[in-house]
Design a protein around this motif. Structure first.
Motif: not given
Ligand code: FAQ
Length: 328
Positions: A1-29
Motif C-alpha cells: 500500500m502506498t503512503l498516499t492511499a490513506p490520505d486519499a481515502s480520508a479525503r474522500i471521506d471528508a468530501e463525502q461527509e461534506a456532501e452529506l452535510q450539504a444534503r442534510f442542510d438542503a433538506l432542512i432549508e
C-alpha cells in the motif's frame, strides 16, 4: 500500500461527509423531513435524543400526579375519564420512546438514565396534587402549555418525532378540555368549590409558565434547535402565546390568573407580566422540588416490581423464536 492511499481515502471521506452535510442542510432549508436512515450530524442526533427522551420521561412521570386521584375521583364518570387520560399519557411515552429508539438509543438505556436521575423530565411533574381541583388545573394549564409547545413540534424536522406529535396533540387537546370542564363545574359550584378551583389555579399557574423553559437569553439549546427546525418558536414566544390563550379562558371560568401585573402592552404587542421565580425553577431542575424524590422513587420501585413481567416477556419471545427455528 502506498503512503498516499490513506490520505486519499480520508479525503474522500471528508468530501463525502461534506456532501452529506450539504444534503442534510438542503433538506432542512427546504422544510423536508429527516428520516431515521438519512445521514445526520452527530449533534443533531444527540439533541433529538435528549429532547425526545426527556419528553417521553415527562409523559411517564406525568402519570403520577394524576394517578394519585384515580382511586379518589368524585364519581364513576370522572374516574373513567381520568383513567383514560393517564393511559393516554402512557401511550404518549411509548410513541416517544419508540421515536427516540430510531436514533440509536435503546429503551433500557433511557430507562436507566431516568431511574438513576441522569435524565431530565418536565419540572411541572414535581409538584403535588393535594386537591381534586388539581385534576382540572393540570388539564387546563399543564395540558394547555403542552399543546402550545407541542403543536409547532408537529412540524419538527425529524420525521418520527413530528408524526408522533400529531397524534399526541389531538389527545392533549381533549385532555385540556376535560380539565377546563372540571374547573368550570367547580367554579360554578358552591363557594367552597369555587375557592378550591381558584386555589389550585394559583398553585399551578407559575409552574405551568416554567414548562416552556428558561428565558430566551438563558436557553443554551434554542438557537441551534431552531436552526435545525426542531423547535419553531423560542421559549418566551411560546410562553407569551400561552398567556394570551389563558386570559379569555380564565374569564369564562370566572377564575383569576395570579399575576397582578398581567396586562396587554399595545406598544410591545406582548403581555407584560411579573418576573417568573427562576430560583424555584432551578431548584426543581436540580432535584430539589416538592416531589422530585418521591416521583423518582416511585418510578424506580415500579421498574423493579415490573422486572418479572420483562423477564416473562423475554422468555416467551425466546420460546416463540425457538419454535419458529424448529418449524423452519
Ligand atoms: N423542565 O436550552 P433550553 C406534558 C432544561 S409533556 C425540566 O431552553 P430546550 C404532557 C432543558 O432540558 C411536558 N427541564 O432547552 C402531559 C435543558 O437541559 P439540558 C414535556 C427543563 O430543550 C400533560 C435546559 O433546561 N414537554 O406536559 C425545562 O431547547 C399532563 C436548558 O433549556 C416536552 O418535553 C423544564 N420545564 O427547550 C403529561 C416538550 N425547561 O438537557 C401528563 C418537548 C428547560 O440541556 C400530564 N421539549 N429544561 O440539560 C421541548 O420543547 C424543549 O425541550 C423545552 C426546553 C422547551 C422543554
Amino acid at each position: 500500500m502506498t503512503l498516499t492511499a490513506p490520505d486519499a481515502s480520508a479525503r474522500i471521506d471528508a468530501e463525502q461527509e461534506a456532501e452529506l452535510q450539504a444534503r442534510f442542510d438542503a433538506l432542512i432549508e427546504a422544510d423536508q423531513r429527516i428520516e431515521p436512515r438519512d445521514w445526520m450530524p452527530d449533534a443533531y442526533r444527540k439533541t433529538l435524543i435528549r429532547q425526545i427522551s426527556q419528553h417521553a420521561h415527562s409523559e411517564i412521570i406525568g402519570m403520577q400526579p394524576e394517578g394519585n386521584w384515580i382511586s379518589r375521583a368524585p364519581s364513576l364518570k370522572r374516574k373513567a375519564i381520568l383513567m383514560a387520560k393517564v393511559q393516554d399519557e402512557a401511550g404518549h411515552g411509548l410513541y416517544l420512546y419508540s421515536a427516540a429508539q430510531t436514533l440509536g438509543i435503546s429503551r433500557d438505556e433511557m430507562t436507566e438514565q431516568l431511574i438513576t436521575s441522569r435524565a431530565r423530565y418536565s419540572s411541572i411533574f414535581n409538584y403535588p396534587t393535594p386537591t381534586w381541583a388539581d385534576m382540572g388545573a393540570i388539564g387546563w394549564l399543564v395540558d394547555g402549555a403542552a399543546i402550545c409547545n407541542q403543536v409547532p413540534l408537529c412540524r419538527a424536522s425529524y420525521g418520527p418525532y413530528g408524526r408522533a406529535m400529531v397524534r399526541i396533540c389531538k389527545e392533549e387537546s381533549f385532555h385540556q378540555r376535560q380539565g377546563f370542564e372540571i374547573l368550570l363545574e367547580l367554579s360554578q359550584g358552591t363557594p367552597e368549590q369555587h375557592a378550591m378551583a381558584q386555589e389550585s389555579v394559583d398553585r399551578w399557574y407559575w409552574p405551568a409558565l416554567m414548562m416552556f423553559g428558561p428565558p430566551d437569553d438563558e436557553s443554551p439549546n434554542s438557537a441551534q434547535s431552531m436552526a435545525w427546525k426542531i423547535k419553531r418558536f423560542s421559549n418566551d414566544e411560546l410562553r407569551q402565546r400561552f398567556v394570551g390563550m389563558l386570559v379569555p379562558q380564565a374569564e369564562v371560568l370566572g377564575l383569576t390568573l395570579p399575576d397582578p401585573n398581567l396586562r396587554w402592552n399595545e406598544e410591545r404587542q406582548a403581555w407584560d407580566m411579573s418576573e417568573i421565580d427562576w430560583t424555584e425553577f432551578n431548584e426543581v431542575l436540580a432535584g430539589r422540588g416538592p416531589a422530585n424524590a418521591q416521583r423518582i422513587q416511585h418510578r424506580r420501585d415500579a421498574h423493579e416490581e415490573g422486572a418479572w413481567v420483562r423477564e416473562a416477556a423475554a422468555a416467551y419471545a425466546e420460546k416463540q423464536a425457538a419454535r419458529e427455528r424448529v418449524a423452519a
